[in-house]
Scaffold this motif. Structure first.
Motif, short mmCIF file in Angstrom:
data_model
loop_
_atom_site.label_atom_id
_atom_site.label_comp_id
_atom_site.label_asym_id
_atom_site.label_seq_id
_atom_site.Cartn_x
_atom_site.Cartn_y
_atom_site.Cartn_z
N ARG A 1 28.72 75.71 -23.97
CA ARG A 1 28.66 74.72 -22.89
C ARG A 1 30.06 74.46 -22.33
O ARG A 1 30.26 74.40 -21.12
CB ARG A 1 28.05 73.42 -23.39
CG ARG A 1 27.95 72.35 -22.33
CD ARG A 1 27.44 71.03 -22.93
NE ARG A 1 27.25 70.02 -21.94
CZ ARG A 1 28.23 69.26 -21.44
NH1 ARG A 1 29.46 69.40 -21.84
NH2 ARG A 1 27.96 68.34 -20.53
N GLU A 2 31.03 74.29 -23.23
CA GLU A 2 32.40 74.06 -22.79
C GLU A 2 32.92 75.24 -21.97
O GLU A 2 33.60 75.05 -20.97
CB GLU A 2 33.31 73.79 -23.99
CG GLU A 2 33.07 72.44 -24.64
CD GLU A 2 33.39 71.29 -23.71
OE1 GLU A 2 34.50 71.23 -23.14
OE2 GLU A 2 32.51 70.42 -23.56
N ALA A 3 32.60 76.46 -22.39
CA ALA A 3 33.04 77.65 -21.65
C ALA A 3 32.45 77.64 -20.24
O ALA A 3 33.11 78.08 -19.30
CB ALA A 3 32.64 78.91 -22.40
N CYS A 4 31.24 77.14 -20.11
CA CYS A 4 30.61 77.07 -18.79
C CYS A 4 31.36 76.14 -17.84
O CYS A 4 31.30 76.30 -16.63
CB CYS A 4 29.15 76.62 -18.91
SG CYS A 4 28.08 77.87 -19.65
N PHE A 5 32.06 75.16 -18.39
CA PHE A 5 32.80 74.20 -17.58
C PHE A 5 34.31 74.48 -17.57
O PHE A 5 35.09 73.68 -17.07
CB PHE A 5 32.55 72.77 -18.07
CG PHE A 5 31.16 72.30 -17.77
CD1 PHE A 5 30.80 71.91 -16.49
CD2 PHE A 5 30.20 72.26 -18.77
CE1 PHE A 5 29.51 71.48 -16.20
CE2 PHE A 5 28.90 71.84 -18.49
CZ PHE A 5 28.56 71.45 -17.21
N ALA A 6 34.71 75.62 -18.13
CA ALA A 6 36.12 75.99 -18.17
C ALA A 6 36.63 76.26 -16.76
O ALA A 6 35.87 76.63 -15.86
CB ALA A 6 36.31 77.23 -19.04
N TYR A 7 37.92 76.09 -16.58
CA TYR A 7 38.57 76.38 -15.30
C TYR A 7 39.46 77.60 -15.51
O TYR A 7 40.55 77.50 -16.08
CB TYR A 7 39.39 75.17 -14.84
CG TYR A 7 40.06 75.38 -13.51
CD1 TYR A 7 39.31 75.43 -12.34
CD2 TYR A 7 41.43 75.52 -13.42
CE1 TYR A 7 39.92 75.63 -11.11
CE2 TYR A 7 42.06 75.71 -12.19
CZ TYR A 7 41.29 75.77 -11.04
OH TYR A 7 41.89 75.97 -9.83
N ALA A 8 38.97 78.76 -15.10
CA ALA A 8 39.69 80.01 -15.33
C ALA A 8 39.68 80.88 -14.07
O ALA A 8 39.19 82.01 -14.08
CB ALA A 8 39.08 80.75 -16.51
N PRO A 9 40.25 80.38 -12.95
CA PRO A 9 40.18 81.14 -11.70
C PRO A 9 41.08 82.37 -11.67
O PRO A 9 40.91 83.23 -10.83
CB PRO A 9 40.64 80.12 -10.66
CG PRO A 9 41.56 79.22 -11.41
CD PRO A 9 40.96 79.12 -12.79
N TYR A 10 42.05 82.46 -12.58
CA TYR A 10 43.00 83.57 -12.56
C TYR A 10 42.62 84.68 -13.53
O TYR A 10 42.61 85.85 -13.17
CB TYR A 10 44.42 83.05 -12.83
CG TYR A 10 44.75 81.90 -11.91
CD1 TYR A 10 44.97 82.11 -10.56
CD2 TYR A 10 44.78 80.59 -12.39
CE1 TYR A 10 45.23 81.05 -9.69
CE2 TYR A 10 45.05 79.53 -11.54
CZ TYR A 10 45.26 79.77 -10.19
OH TYR A 10 45.49 78.72 -9.36
N SER A 11 42.29 84.32 -14.74
CA SER A 11 41.93 85.34 -15.74
C SER A 11 40.46 85.72 -15.66
O SER A 11 40.07 86.78 -16.14
CB SER A 11 42.23 84.82 -17.15
OG SER A 11 41.32 83.79 -17.51
N HIS A 12 39.66 84.85 -15.06
CA HIS A 12 38.20 85.03 -15.03
C HIS A 12 37.65 85.22 -16.44
O HIS A 12 36.73 85.99 -16.65
CB HIS A 12 37.81 86.20 -14.12
CG HIS A 12 38.34 86.06 -12.73
ND1 HIS A 12 37.83 85.13 -11.84
CD2 HIS A 12 39.34 86.70 -12.09
CE1 HIS A 12 38.50 85.21 -10.71
NE2 HIS A 12 39.42 86.14 -10.83
N SER A 13 38.25 84.51 -17.38
CA SER A 13 37.87 84.62 -18.78
C SER A 13 37.68 83.22 -19.36
O SER A 13 38.51 82.73 -20.13
CB SER A 13 38.95 85.39 -19.54
OG SER A 13 38.58 85.55 -20.88
#
Length: 91
Positions: free
Chosen positions: A25-37
């Motif tokens: 769930r936390e990964a779904c709300f992560a902010y990773a616009p640069y690594s896309h990971s």
């Protein structure tokens, strides 16, 4: 829990499954616009506190925070996970 090298109890398996779900769930709300990971993490303390973290990237890269950093900051500040808005790292 416990020594002896035995298998996990039903309760331990349930807790592990709940932690995995929370980390996802936390990964779904992560902010990773640069690594896309995107990544998420859930920590459970020996006293039963659950602390969650997610990746938070910055354009400067160095200030980016890993899920572990976010969860540890939440644990240090005493912000336990809640269904209302997530755990550490905002919500």
């Amino acid at each position: 829990g416990g020594g002896g090298g035995g298998g996990a109890t039903g309760r331990e398996r349930e807790n592990a499954a709940a932690e995995a779900l929370l980390a996802t769930r936390e990964a779904c709300f992560a902010y990773a616009p640069y690594s896309h990971s995107p990544a998420g993490l859930a920590l459970t303390t020996s006293s039963g506190g659950v602390y969650a973290g997610r990746s938070v990237e910055s354009a400067a890269y160095n200030p980016s925070m890993s899920p572990l950093h976010v969860a540890l900051v939440a644990a240090t500040c005493g912000e336990r996970y809640s269904e209302d808005g997530g755990g550490g790292g905002g919500g």
